[in-house]
Structure formats: structure tokens, C-alpha cells
Design an enzyme around this catalytic site. Structure first.
Site, PDB file in Angstrom:
ATOM      1  N   LYS A  53       0.927  -1.027  -0.417  1.00 36.24           N
ATOM      2  CA  LYS A  53      -0.222   0.379  -0.459  1.00 36.24           C
ATOM      3  C   LYS A  53       0.724   1.090   0.149  1.00 36.24           C
ATOM      4  CE  LYS A  53      -3.933  -2.933   1.742  1.00 36.24           C
ATOM      5  NZ  LYS A  53      -4.180  -2.684   3.289  1.00 36.24           N
ATOM      6  N   GLN A  97      -4.963  -1.845   9.144  1.00 38.39           N
ATOM      7  CA  GLN A  97      -4.605  -3.392   9.277  1.00 38.39           C
ATOM      8  C   GLN A  97      -5.147  -4.963  10.150  1.00 38.39           C
ATOM      9  OE1 GLN A  97      -2.998  -3.601   5.650  1.00 38.39           O
ATOM     10  NE2 GLN A  97      -3.725  -5.705   6.087  1.00 38.39           N
ATOM     11  N   ASP A 120     -11.248   3.147   4.687  1.00 38.02           N
ATOM     12  CA  ASP A 120     -11.491   1.605   4.296  1.00 38.02           C
ATOM     13  C   ASP A 120     -13.299   1.389   4.299  1.00 38.02           C
ATOM     14  OD1 ASP A 120      -9.787  -0.543   4.308  1.00 38.02           O
ATOM     15  OD2 ASP A 120      -9.331  -0.542   6.396  1.00 38.02           O
TER      16      ASP A 120
END
Ligand code: NAP
Length: 306
Positions: A53, A97, A120
């Protein structure tokens, strides 16, 4: 005729180009979008995802920061770190994460991210906005699936769509997005009876169950579009031989690395029945990262009213 593979990597590349050009436009306005990824624990796969990422951010001109909290940490300590990133005005997007270590209260952590920075799309406020059809940050994987369908010319309006899986991060938002795209949606899960009878009704079948190659030709209507979200690491020789055969590219990959990634769909069987399908790897996976980048730009714009 065997199904055509949807080129997720190629479509993700197009989205990344679009993001890079948006970043250039924002820079002219004095804005450099920034993404902060928080990694808790020392899971090697998670660490590799975070690095990927960060590299993608760099390629696209997005400022990226990685916060690694290696040792044992409590939920309260993690919440304090997130609070400070929430308050940092140079950060547009925050990603926690997953998976988090067992001792951490995942729900409390995801709810602590400022909704305007929740790239997210896991915060209840963003999930609620999605349900109501309001503009919001939408979970990257299901949003990526919608882009794959759109950019591959798949008609969703009036289609029967079956979503396999009802997780908060994939199945549920996926079903809502398909409904907003005017599909008639059925959600299946581990307690669903006569699964194949239901999946065989699907014009669009999205599998997100985390069960290696469970979806076989018997589950698929001839001509259906099949999207495979599953990513299962397989290192069992006999299983790989059974799924792909010894003269396949996948077998060669396995011989090289000792494992391969396999989806929830039995690729060899389903390819003979479906009209289009996503490969694993190279289908949904690259889209998730591309949409994360797009969400970061979206967060940067929305926070500044641009
Ligand atoms: P999850 O939270 O474990 O949810 C799995 C869902 O599948 C649950 O709703 C479960 O039903 C259902 N399920 C399990 N076994 C089933 C069965 N035999 N028949 C029917 N339904 C069944 O997983 P997730 O986070 O949604 O992820 C699903 C898969 O997608 C995983 O392989 C994951 O690694 C992958 N994934 C890939 C990406 C990507 O970028 N490519 C992103 C996210 C996830 P219940 O609710 O009844 O338990």
C-alpha cells in the site's frame, strides 16, 4: 466457449492512473493527500500488504506513513494512537490493517477512526450512509467489485445477483451496492440451505466465503458472471494437482514458491460454464488497493469541501 477472464490488474491500473492525475490536480491547489496505515503485531502477510500500500501511494504521489506497533498492546493504547492520527490535519485517510491481534477489541478500534478519514469504509457511520445511499467512503473490496462489473460492461440493472458471504467488510456492503445498482440481490451464508439451487439463479455471482474452490460448475448458471473475492493460501500438493493439474501455470508457481493463492471458485470447472470470471490472483485483489487510493483522494476532497 470458456469464460473470459476479467482483467482486474489492468482495470486497477486504469484507476491508479486516474488517481495519479487527480493527485496532480490537487497538488496545484496546494493539497497533498496523505494516508496513514496502522499495523499492530508482526504478522508477515499483513506487513507485506502494508508495504504494498505504501509503495502504491508513493507511485501515485500520495503521502504515506506507516505506524507499526510491534509489541503487545492494549485496546486503550491503540485507541490513544488512533486519536492522535485523527487529530493530525495532514492525514486524510487512516487504515487499520486487519486482522488485529486477539486481545484487541476490533469493533472499538474501527469505530474510533474519524468517519471522514475512514478510507476502509468500516465505520458504522459510513456503513449507514452506504445503506441510505448517501455519498460516503465505501469499503474498498466491494466498491472494487462494482468497478470491475461496470468497466467490463456487465449489466446489473434487473440482474439476479447472489452474494456468498455476509461479513461486515465484504458481503454486506457488496449486497447493498448491488441493490443500489438495481440488481435483485440474495445473500447466502454458512446456514443457507440448498446453496447450489440458489446460486444457480444468479446472473452475477460474488463469492466471498474464504473456502478454497468450494464453488464448482454445479453452483453456476450457464453464462453467469462470477466474481471471486476469496484469497486462500494453499500449499497442499495433492489439492493443487486436483484443482489445476500438473501441466498448469499454477502448478509451476507452486513448485517455485511452495504455495499459491486460490479463490473460493473452482476456476477450471467454472470457466467451462460462466461467461466472465475474475482470476485469483489478478482479479479483485488489485482493485482493493486501487480503490483504497481513490478513497484517500475522496477523503482529501470531502474534508476540504472540494
Ligand atoms: P469472513 O468474515 O470470514 O466471512 C465469510 C462469510 O462466508 C461468512 O458470512 C460465512 O457465513 C460465509 N461462509 C463461510 N463458509 C460458508 C459456506 N460453506 N457456505 C456459505 N457461506 C459460507 O470473510 P471475509 O472477510 O468476508 O472474506 C471472505 C474471503 O474474501 C476471504 O477469503 C478473504 O481472504 C477474501 N478477501 C479478499 C479481499 C481482496 O482484496 N481480494 C478482501 C477482503 C477479503 P456466516 O456468516 O454464517 O459465518
Amino acid at each position: 466457449m470458456p469464460a473470459t477472464f476479467i482483467n482486474g490488474a489492468g482495470i486497477a491500473g486504469d484507476i491508479k492512473k486516474e488517481v495519479a492525475s487527480e493527485v496532480a490536480g490537487l497538488k496545484q491547489k496546494g493539497v497533498q493527500p496523505g494516508l496513514t496505515v496502522i499495523l499492530v503485531g508482526d504478522d508477515a502477510a499483513s506487513s507485506a500488504y502494508v508495504n504494498m500500500k505504501a509503495r502504491t501511494c508513493e507511485q501515485l504521489g500520495i503521502r504515506s506513513r506507516k505506524i507499526v506497533i510491534p509489541g503487545p498492546v492494549t485496546t486503550a493504547e491503540l485507541l490513544a494512537r488512533i486519536r492522535s492520527v485523527n487529530e493530525d490535519d495532514s492525514v486524510d485517510g487512516i487504515l487499520i490493517q486487519l486482522p488485529l491481534p486477539k486481545q484487541i477489541d476490533k469493533h472499538a478500534v474501527l469505530e474510533s477512526v474519524l468517519p471522514s478519514k475512514d478510507v476502509d469504509g468500516f465505520h458504522s457511520s459510513n456503513l449507514g450512509s452506504l445503506l441510505l445511499g448517501h455519498e460516503s467512503l465505501v469499503a474498498c473490496t466491494p466498491a472494487g467489485v462494482m468497478e470491475l462489473l461496470k468497466r467490463s460492461g456487465v449489466q446489473t440493472e434487473g440482474a439476479n445477483a447472489v452474494v456468498l458471504g455476509r461479513s461486515d467488510d465484504v458481503g454486506k456492503p457488496q449486497a447493498v451496492l448491488l441493490m443500489h445498482a438495481n440488481a435483485t440481490v440474495t445473500i447466502c451464508h454458512s446456514k443457507t440451505r440448498h446453496l447450489a439451487d440458489i446460486t444457480r439463479q444468479a446472473d452475477i455471482l460474488v463469492a466471498a466465503i474464504g473456502r478454497t474452490a468450494m464453488i464448482t460448475a454445479n453452483h453456476v448458471k450457464p453464462g453467469a458472471v462470477v466474481i471471486d473475492v476469496g484469497t486462500n493460501q494453499v500449499s497442499d500438493r495433492a489439492e493443487i494437482e486436483r484443482l489445476f493439474g500438473k501441466d498448469s501455470v499454477r502448478w509451476k508457481d507452486f513448485e517455485k514458491r511452495g504455495y499459491i493463492w486460490v479463490g473460493d471458485v473452482h476456476e477450471r470447472e467454472v470457466r467451462e460454464v460462466a461467461s466472465m470470471m475474475t482470476p485469483v490472483p489478478g482479479g479483485v485483489g488489485p482493485m482493493t488497493i486501487a480503490v483504497l487510493m481513490r478513497n484517500t483522494i475522496k477523503a482529501a476532497r470531502m474534508r476540504r469541501g472540494l
